[in-house]
Design an enzyme around this catalytic site. Structure first.
Site, PDB file in Angstrom:
ATOM      1  CD  GLU A 194      -2.210   1.670   2.686  1.00  0.00           C
ATOM      2  OE1 GLU A 194      -2.532   0.379   3.327  1.00  0.00           O
ATOM      3  OE2 GLU A 194      -2.167   2.521   3.261  1.00  0.00           O
ATOM      4  CB  CYS A 217      -2.760   5.950   3.755  1.00  0.00           C
ATOM      5  SG  CYS A 217      -3.729   4.341   5.103  1.00  0.00           S
TER       6      CYS A 217
HETATM    7  P1  NAP Z   1       9.387   3.803   3.561  1.00  0.00           P
HETATM    8  O1  NAP Z   1      10.614   4.252   4.003  1.00  0.00           O
HETATM    9  O2  NAP Z   1       8.517   3.394   2.184  1.00  0.00           O
HETATM   10  O3  NAP Z   1       9.309   2.234   4.670  1.00  0.00           O
HETATM   11  C1  NAP Z   1       8.600   1.500   5.112  1.00  0.00           C
HETATM   12  C2  NAP Z   1       9.611   0.076   5.814  1.00  0.00           C
HETATM   13  O4  NAP Z   1       9.998  -0.706   4.352  1.00  0.00           O
HETATM   14  C3  NAP Z   1      10.657   0.607   6.388  1.00  0.00           C
HETATM   15  O5  NAP Z   1      10.819  -0.386   7.108  1.00  0.00           O
HETATM   16  C4  NAP Z   1      12.175   0.603   5.155  1.00  0.00           C
HETATM   17  O6  NAP Z   1      13.034  -0.088   5.384  1.00  0.00           O
HETATM   18  C5  NAP Z   1      11.400  -0.835   4.275  1.00  0.00           C
HETATM   19  N1  NAP Z   1      12.065  -0.219   2.589  1.00  0.00           N
HETATM   20  C6  NAP Z   1      11.999   0.865   2.049  1.00  0.00           C
HETATM   21  N2  NAP Z   1      12.389   1.011   1.013  1.00  0.00           N
HETATM   22  C7  NAP Z   1      12.611  -0.655   1.233  1.00  0.00           C
HETATM   23  C8  NAP Z   1      13.141  -0.873  -0.567  1.00  0.00           C
HETATM   24  N3  NAP Z   1      14.543  -0.872  -0.918  1.00  0.00           N
HETATM   25  N4  NAP Z   1      13.979  -2.317   0.824  1.00  0.00           N
HETATM   26  C9  NAP Z   1      13.573  -3.273   1.274  1.00  0.00           C
HETATM   27  N5  NAP Z   1      13.042  -1.922   2.636  1.00  0.00           N
HETATM   28  C10 NAP Z   1      12.596  -1.183   2.518  1.00  0.00           C
HETATM   29  O7  NAP Z   1       8.576   4.773   4.546  1.00  0.00           O
HETATM   30  P2  NAP Z   1       8.493   5.450   5.922  1.00  0.00           P
HETATM   31  O8  NAP Z   1       9.199   5.435   6.367  1.00  0.00           O
HETATM   32  O9  NAP Z   1       7.321   4.664   6.516  1.00  0.00           O
HETATM   33  O10 NAP Z   1       7.858   6.702   4.903  1.00  0.00           O
HETATM   34  C11 NAP Z   1       8.447   7.578   4.084  1.00  0.00           C
HETATM   35  C12 NAP Z   1       7.393   8.388   3.786  1.00  0.00           C
HETATM   36  O11 NAP Z   1       6.575   6.880   2.664  1.00  0.00           O
HETATM   37  C13 NAP Z   1       6.346   9.567   3.922  1.00  0.00           C
HETATM   38  O12 NAP Z   1       7.233  10.602   3.139  1.00  0.00           O
HETATM   39  C14 NAP Z   1       4.962   9.245   2.795  1.00  0.00           C
HETATM   40  O13 NAP Z   1       5.569   9.620   1.251  1.00  0.00           O
HETATM   41  C15 NAP Z   1       4.803   7.107   2.270  1.00  0.00           C
HETATM   42  N6  NAP Z   1       3.875   6.799   3.128  1.00  0.00           N
HETATM   43  C16 NAP Z   1       2.877   6.644   2.591  1.00  0.00           C
HETATM   44  C17 NAP Z   1       2.244   5.524   3.581  1.00  0.00           C
HETATM   45  C18 NAP Z   1       1.039   5.484   2.836  1.00  0.00           C
HETATM   46  O14 NAP Z   1      -0.629   4.847   3.497  1.00  0.00           O
HETATM   47  N7  NAP Z   1       0.143   6.031   1.417  1.00  0.00           N
HETATM   48  C19 NAP Z   1       2.180   5.381   4.474  1.00  0.00           C
HETATM   49  C20 NAP Z   1       3.404   6.074   5.642  1.00  0.00           C
HETATM   50  C21 NAP Z   1       4.274   6.343   4.382  1.00  0.00           C
HETATM   51  P3  NAP Z   1      14.375   1.069   6.450  1.00  0.00           P
HETATM   52  O15 NAP Z   1      13.273   2.340   6.950  1.00  0.00           O
HETATM   53  O16 NAP Z   1      15.395   0.708   7.719  1.00  0.00           O
HETATM   54  O17 NAP Z   1      14.528   1.361   5.544  1.00  0.00           O
END
Ligand code: NAP
Length: 527
Positions: free
Chosen positions: A266, A303
């Site tokens: 998601e 979200c």
């Molecule tokens: P994220 O950066 O995508 O990280 C989520 C999880 O996935 C973390 O445990 C992260 O690990 C892991 N991850 C990320 N990239 C990866 C990769 N290339 N390979 C393996 N694992 C990976 O999301 P976030 O930290 O929650 O927030 C960052 C941004 O995501 C927000 O600013 C927002 O834009 C978006 N977000 C959207 C929603 C939604 O529901 N639409 C919800 C939350 C966040 P690490 O942190 O250890 O890298």
């Protein structure tokens, strides 16, 4: 409960040998005092995956009542953590305690709802087609279908729901309910909260005498333990909530494995709200207040946050814009979940402000202190919106854009232009019905949940809920990540042809010993 900074691999607490991670308080911008959390390695991921694979057959074939009782024990254990859990989550996320208490209730209720669902057994989809030995020109065999669990599931805890979409959240509850062992990659934004909840699950596994590999919790960087988890041959599906970059990276890893697996990610959605003319004329100010309240809820870190409002030019839309600006102008700044999410929000809001053809309508109360987000409302016209794809990108936080259309045709063109969304909302009166009838068929193609006269934040955990939608809202529009149908993601059908009674699963036995609703020769019956 003491937080140690260990990972939970099956029944053991294991200190991750790699770089320790500190828990942070985003409201102060400071590290939370010890312990630090040791990061795991690919070897730790492998240990957890091997245990999960070894546990799979024993876990998936447990009596339904035992699996349901396991989910209920986790729910009771989380409730019993009491204020210690919400206080830790508050310190790690900056989310208000009242919100976290509500989220804890939702997490507990969600586990109990899945327990009921497991007992009821509809998800097994037991289907029996009797043999037709006399059929000409060819006889038909005895065919019986049930759904079984896919296998061990990797779950990535979401930053924005430290309880309801993290270690024991929706993905974990759905996978455990379906009969899949679960390995969670803890989100770095709430490591202590993750360990507390993980220990409750680990204890429930032990107390129920289940194989230890039913649950593990891994700590570490996505690029190392996250990637290793998705690539591991024992893992058969992935549940993820987070960024589009993260979700699509995991999709690529999963698709390139020797055995590709489904990733239920998601990712991003801007949840358009359509303001139809009669609704604006009848109650524009009230809609403006509801819209702004929904926009700033949880610092906009939902979200389903309404990132776009669309209306037709005229005095009623002008009044809406004025009322929304007034409502937004008094909203206080709020703490965001992490420094990274805060920086991404400021960058997204700056990008909107600098886009040609977009202007600022209103801004919330100024922020002071670390990681504070102020609300922001922008305005543009439909032609600018249609010409600039970047205006459709999610800005994760309390920012939204009002799109002014010349007429209904332009409003429908904007609706047609969208990529996939989790939700789409229509504000309407009865006199708007003809326009709504033209809009709904478009929105059905675009979103997983369509709302009338509501606001998209607030997702009920229920049987009929759909929290999903076409890409980029999610990676697979056929699935929901909230509600009992979320189990479907972790199940697959198996057909048993001409099986002797002794070899048949109980759900498909002639005597129906589990007392299930079953489809027999096309008819639904309890028998
Ligand atoms: P994220 O950066 O995508 O990280 C989520 C999880 O996935 C973390 O445990 C992260 O690990 C892991 N991850 C990320 N990239 C990866 C990769 N290339 N390979 C393996 N694992 C990976 O999301 P976030 O930290 O929650 O927030 C960052 C941004 O995501 C927000 O600013 C927002 O834009 C978006 N977000 C959207 C929603 C939604 O529901 N639409 C919800 C939350 C966040 P690490 O942190 O250890 O890298």
């Amino acid at each position: 409960m003491q937080i140690t900074g260990d990972m939970l691999i099956g029944g053991r607490a294991v200190r991750g040998p790699e770089k320790p991670l500190a828990a942070f308080n985003p409201a102060t911008g400071e590290a939370i005092p010890a312990p630090a959390f040791g990061s795991g390695t690919a070897a730790d991921v492998d240990a957890a995956c091997q245990l999960a694979a070894a546990a799979f057959d024993a876990y998936r074939t447990l009596p339904l009542a035992v699996r349901a009782a396991f989910l209920e024990r986790i729910a009771d254990g989380i409730a019993a953590l009491g204020d210690a859990l919400t206080e830790r989550a508050h310190a790690e996320t900056g989310l208000p305690k009242a919100r976290l208490e509500g989220e804890r209730g939702r997490t507990v209720g969600q586990l109990k709802l899945f327990a009921q669902e497991v007992r009821q057994g509809l998800w097994l989809t037991p289907t029996l087609d009797a043999a037709l030995p006399e059929r000409k020109p060819l006889p038909r065999a005895d065919l019986r279908l049930q759904k079984i669990a896919l296998g061990p599931v990797a779950v990535f805890g979401a930053s924005n729901f430290p309880l309801a979409f993290s270690v024991a959240g929706g993905d974990t509850a759905a996978a455990l309910a379906a009969g899949c062992p679960v390995i969670v990659k803890a989100h770095g934004a709430h490591l202590g909260t993750s360990e507390m909840v993980g220990r409750v699950i680990q204890q429930a596994v032990q107390e129920m005498g289940l194989p230890e590999g039913v649950f593990s919790l891994i700590v570490g960087a996505g690029r190392t333990v996250g990637e290793a988890l998705v690539a591991h041959p024992a893992i058969k599906a992935v549940g993820f909530t987070g960024s589009r970059a993260g979700g699509t990276a995991l999709m690529r890893i999963a698709a390139n494995r020797p055995e590709p697996i489904p990733v239920y990610a998601e990712m991003s959605s801007i949840n358009p709200v359509f303001l139809l003319p009669e609704a604006l004329a009848a109650r524009g100010a009230a809609i403006a207040q509801g819209f702004v309240d929904s926009l700033v809820l949880g610092a906009g870190q939902f979200c389903t946050n309404p990132g776009l409002a669309i209306g037709i030019e005229g005095p009623a839309l002008d009044q809406f814009a004025q009322a929304a600006s007034r409502a937004l102008g008094v909203k206080p700044a709020q703490t965001m979940l992490t420094a990274g999410i805060h920086a991404a929000y400021e960058e997204g809001a700056r990008r909107l402000a600098e886009t040609q053809g977009v202007s600022a309508l209103a801004q919330g109360q100024p922020a002071s202190g670390p990681n504070q987000a102020f609300a922001a409302l922008f305005v543009t016209d439909a032609q600018t919106f249609l010409a600039q794809p970047a205006l459709e990108d999610e800005v994760f936080g309390p920012a939204s854009t009002l799109v002014r259309c010349k007429d209904e045709a332009e409003l429908l063109a904007v609706a047609e232009h969208f990529a996939g969304q989790l939700t789409a909302t229509i504000q309407m009166e009865r006199a708007d019905l003809p326009a709504a009838m033209r809009l709904v068929p478009i929105l059905e193609r675009k979103a997983g949940r369509l709302l009338v006269n509501g606001f998209p934040t607030g997702v009920e955990v229920a049987h009929a809920m759909v929290h999903g939608g076409p890409f980029p809202a999610t990676s697979d529009s056929r699935a929901t990540s909230v509600g009992t149908s979320a189990m479907e993601r972790f199940l697959r059908p198996v057909c048993y042809q001409d099986f002797p009674a002794e070899l048949l699963p109980q759900a498909l036995a002639d005597a129906n010993p589990l007392d299930l609703w079953r489809r027999k020769n096309g008819e639904l019956m309890r028998g």
